[in-house]
Design a protein around this motif. Structure first.
Motif, short mmCIF file in Angstrom:
data_model
loop_
_atom_site.label_atom_id
_atom_site.label_comp_id
_atom_site.label_asym_id
_atom_site.label_seq_id
_atom_site.Cartn_x
_atom_site.Cartn_y
_atom_site.Cartn_z
N LEU A 53 53.14 -18.88 39.29
CA LEU A 53 53.77 -19.01 40.61
C LEU A 53 55.21 -19.49 40.49
O LEU A 53 56.10 -19.02 41.21
N ASP A 113 38.34 -18.49 45.03
CA ASP A 113 39.40 -18.97 45.91
C ASP A 113 40.77 -18.47 45.44
O ASP A 113 41.65 -18.21 46.25
N MET A 114 40.95 -18.38 44.13
CA MET A 114 42.22 -17.95 43.56
C MET A 114 42.40 -16.43 43.59
O MET A 114 43.52 -15.94 43.51
N PRO A 116 42.09 -13.92 46.01
CA PRO A 116 42.93 -13.25 47.02
C PRO A 116 44.43 -13.53 46.83
O PRO A 116 45.24 -12.62 46.89
N LEU A 117 44.76 -14.79 46.58
CA LEU A 117 46.17 -15.14 46.37
C LEU A 117 46.72 -14.45 45.13
O LEU A 117 47.81 -13.88 45.15
N SER A 118 45.95 -14.46 44.05
CA SER A 118 46.38 -13.80 42.82
C SER A 118 46.56 -12.30 43.03
O SER A 118 47.50 -11.71 42.51
N SER A 119 45.67 -11.70 43.78
CA SER A 119 45.74 -10.25 44.03
C SER A 119 47.00 -9.90 44.81
O SER A 119 47.69 -8.92 44.48
N VAL A 120 47.31 -10.67 45.83
CA VAL A 120 48.50 -10.40 46.64
C VAL A 120 49.76 -10.59 45.79
O VAL A 120 50.67 -9.74 45.81
N ILE A 121 49.82 -11.67 45.03
CA ILE A 121 50.99 -11.92 44.20
C ILE A 121 51.14 -10.84 43.14
O ILE A 121 52.24 -10.34 42.88
#
Length: 138
Positions: A53, A113-114, A116-121
């Protein structure tokens, strides 16, 4: 719900090129909110995710603020800006995939939990990398 979790674990094991871990490798969660004295160190996956990140934020700051706006204002233009951004893209992707591999390899309780955020990033970085490579080639 366990059958769905097991299925998703097997799918991501294949996507991330992991061998299935032994049955009892799940990392325990520390839900004690009242323990202010004890500091729980971050796991390697959490450190890698945080670093990816940070690299993404650095890349965005360089690509969208420093390189196109600040450098021309002070009279500096350079031809290394695009290759530098591409290297930062590749580093961010590497760190993101590394952190996901760790989360799935250890069966970390917060791995979903990680995701969706990882996929978008990851999608944003891959799109940016594709655009940068296209720009470099044309």
């Amino acid at each position: 719900m366990s059958a769905l979790t097991d299925t998703l674990d097997r799918v991501f094991d294949r996507l991330l090129f992991l061998s299935p871990p032994p049955a009892s490798t799940e990392v325990p969660l520390n839900n004690d909110v009242g323990d202010e004295e004890e500091v729980v160190p971050a796991t390697p996956g959490e450190r890698a995710f945080s670093f990816s990140l940070f690299i993404s934020a650095t890349r965005c700051t360089l690509q969208y603020v420093l390189l196109p706006v600040v450098l021309p204002l002070i009279g500096l233009t350079t031809d290394i800006s695009l290759p530098l951004v591409i290297v930062l893209d590749l580093l961010a992707i590497t760190m993101l995939v590394r952190s996901l591999r760790y989360f799935w390899q250890t069966r970390h309780p917060r791995r979903f939990d990680m995701l969706p955020l990882s996929s978008v990033i990851l999608f944003i970085i891959l799109f940016s990398l594709g655009f940068d490579v296209w720009q470099l080639l044309t």
